[in-house]
Design a protein around this motif. Structure first.
Motif, PDB file in Angstrom:
ATOM      1  N   HIS A  12       0.790  -1.222   0.059  1.00 26.46           N
ATOM      2  CA  HIS A  12       0.040   0.020  -0.033  1.00 26.46           C
ATOM      3  C   HIS A  12       0.968   1.407   0.057  1.00 26.46           C
ATOM      4  O   HIS A  12       1.148   1.828   0.998  1.00 26.46           O
ATOM      5  N   GLY A  13       1.579   1.567  -1.162  1.00 20.84           N
ATOM      6  CA  GLY A  13       2.184   2.846  -1.123  1.00 20.84           C
ATOM      7  C   GLY A  13       3.563   2.352  -0.876  1.00 20.84           C
ATOM      8  O   GLY A  13       3.838   1.277  -0.302  1.00 20.84           O
TER       9      GLY A  13
ATOM     10  N   GLN B  86       7.365   3.154   1.393  1.00 22.49           N
ATOM     11  CA  GLN B  86       7.752   3.297   2.729  1.00 22.49           C
ATOM     12  C   GLN B  86       8.467   4.468   2.883  1.00 22.49           C
ATOM     13  O   GLN B  86       9.111   4.761   4.051  1.00 22.49           O
TER      14      GLN B  86
ATOM     15  N   HIS C 153       7.084   7.463   3.411  1.00 22.27           N
ATOM     16  CA  HIS C 153       6.570   8.063   4.390  1.00 22.27           C
ATOM     17  C   HIS C 153       6.752   8.039   5.891  1.00 22.27           C
ATOM     18  O   HIS C 153       7.351   6.841   5.960  1.00 22.27           O
TER      19      HIS C 153
ATOM     20  N   ASP D 108       6.451   7.024   9.772  1.00 22.58           N
ATOM     21  CA  ASP D 108       5.392   6.141  10.660  1.00 22.58           C
ATOM     22  C   ASP D 108       4.261   6.782  10.779  1.00 22.58           C
ATOM     23  O   ASP D 108       4.269   8.041  11.530  1.00 22.58           O
ATOM     24  N   ILE D 109       2.930   6.368  10.820  1.00 24.05           N
ATOM     25  CA  ILE D 109       1.660   6.836  11.030  1.00 24.05           C
ATOM     26  C   ILE D 109       1.479   6.182  12.381  1.00 24.05           C
ATOM     27  O   ILE D 109       1.398   5.056  12.718  1.00 24.05           O
TER      28      ILE D 109
ATOM     29  N   MET E 214      -0.997  -2.356   7.025  1.00 20.44           N
ATOM     30  CA  MET E 214      -0.151  -1.130   6.206  1.00 20.44           C
ATOM     31  C   MET E 214       0.956  -0.905   7.121  1.00 20.44           C
ATOM     32  O   MET E 214       1.399   0.206   6.900  1.00 20.44           O
TER      33      MET E 214
ATOM     34  N   ILE F 259       1.003  -0.215  10.108  1.00 17.55           N
ATOM     35  CA  ILE F 259       0.840   0.556  11.180  1.00 17.55           C
ATOM     36  C   ILE F 259       0.372  -0.079  12.557  1.00 17.55           C
ATOM     37  O   ILE F 259      -0.427  -0.899  12.406  1.00 17.55           O
TER      38      ILE F 259
ATOM     39  N   ASP G 131      -2.229  10.616  14.158  1.00 12.99           N
ATOM     40  CA  ASP G 131      -2.264  10.920  12.708  1.00 12.99           C
ATOM     41  C   ASP G 131      -3.745  10.559  12.409  1.00 12.99           C
ATOM     42  O   ASP G 131      -4.281  11.310  11.563  1.00 12.99           O
TER      43      ASP G 131
ATOM     44  N   ASN H 155      -2.285   7.005   3.892  1.00 10.30           N
ATOM     45  CA  ASN H 155      -0.966   7.714   3.693  1.00 10.30           C
ATOM     46  C   ASN H 155      -1.208   9.107   2.923  1.00 10.30           C
ATOM     47  O   ASN H 155      -0.377   9.946   3.151  1.00 10.30           O
ATOM     48  N   HIS H 156      -2.009   9.170   1.839  1.00  7.08           N
ATOM     49  CA  HIS H 156      -2.156  10.174   1.295  1.00  7.08           C
ATOM     50  C   HIS H 156      -2.779  11.481   2.105  1.00  7.08           C
ATOM     51  O   HIS H 156      -2.329  12.587   1.953  1.00  7.08           O
TER      52      HIS H 156
ATOM     53  N   GLN I 126      -0.445  12.784   4.357  1.00 10.56           N
ATOM     54  CA  GLN I 126       0.747  13.567   3.772  1.00 10.56           C
ATOM     55  C   GLN I 126       0.113  14.981   3.654  1.00 10.56           C
ATOM     56  O   GLN I 126       1.053  15.915   3.730  1.00 10.56           O
TER      57      GLN I 126
END
Length: 166
Positions: free
Chosen positions: A3-4, A6, A8, A10-11, A40, A42, A72, A158-159, A162
């Motif tokens: 999923h996207g 890495q 980014h 950590d959420i 994901m 997380i 987040d 994630n988007h 961001q």
């Protein structure tokens, strides 16, 4: 799962289950949210997972606590219908600086076509932003959680995070 990428950061996410009857052992909806988040990469800290009763002050306090810890994302399950005890929208929605109307609209459209048909009009599922935190308010049924996580939250989380941290 992929999923996207890495790149980014950590959420941090918090999960709140709203129910008068469930315990952490029987909380299928909350557990499912955590499972999807773990896929994901997380991790939901134990301190960021709560079970609260269907009342406005308990729900508000739980959301407020997570916001103060600067997570987040906050994802709640339960209490989104129209019964007298369904007060999650009133309790958690008061924290929204900006509502994400598209979440509820698309969720209900998908519920209608893929899951529950016209009963979708009874769902008040919602999402919004409080500061740099996104709040998703999901119904308590595992079918609804699965739908919201798979079709909307996993692909966009994630988007969203961001965008909130630009």
């Amino acid at each position: 799962m992929g999923h996207g990428n890495q790149s980014h950061r950590d959420i941090a996410a918090g999960v709140i289950t709203i129910s008068d009857t469930r315990s952490k052992e029987t909380d299928k909806g909350g557990r499912l949210v955590i499972d999807y988040l773990e896929e994901m990469d997380i991790t939901v800290d134990a301190a960021h997972y709560q079970l609260v009763k269907d009342d406005v002050s308990s729900i508000s306090a739980a959301v407020d606590q997570l916001l103060e810890q600067n997570v987040d994302a906050v994802i709640t399950t339960g209490g989104t219908g129209i019964a007298p005890r369904d007060v999650t929208i009133e309790a958690a929605g008061r924290f929204f600086d900006k509502a994400l109307e598209g979440f509820g609209e698309i969720f209900r459209m998908l519920s209608y076509t893929e899951d529950i048909g016209s009963a979708g009009i009874l769902s008040r599922a919602a999402a919004g932003v409080s500061g740099k935190t996104v709040i998703f308010i999901l119904p308590g049924s595992t079918g609804a959680v699965k739908l919201a996580m798979e079709k909307l939250i996993v692909p966009e989380l994630n988007h969203v995070v961001q965008e909130l941290n630009k």
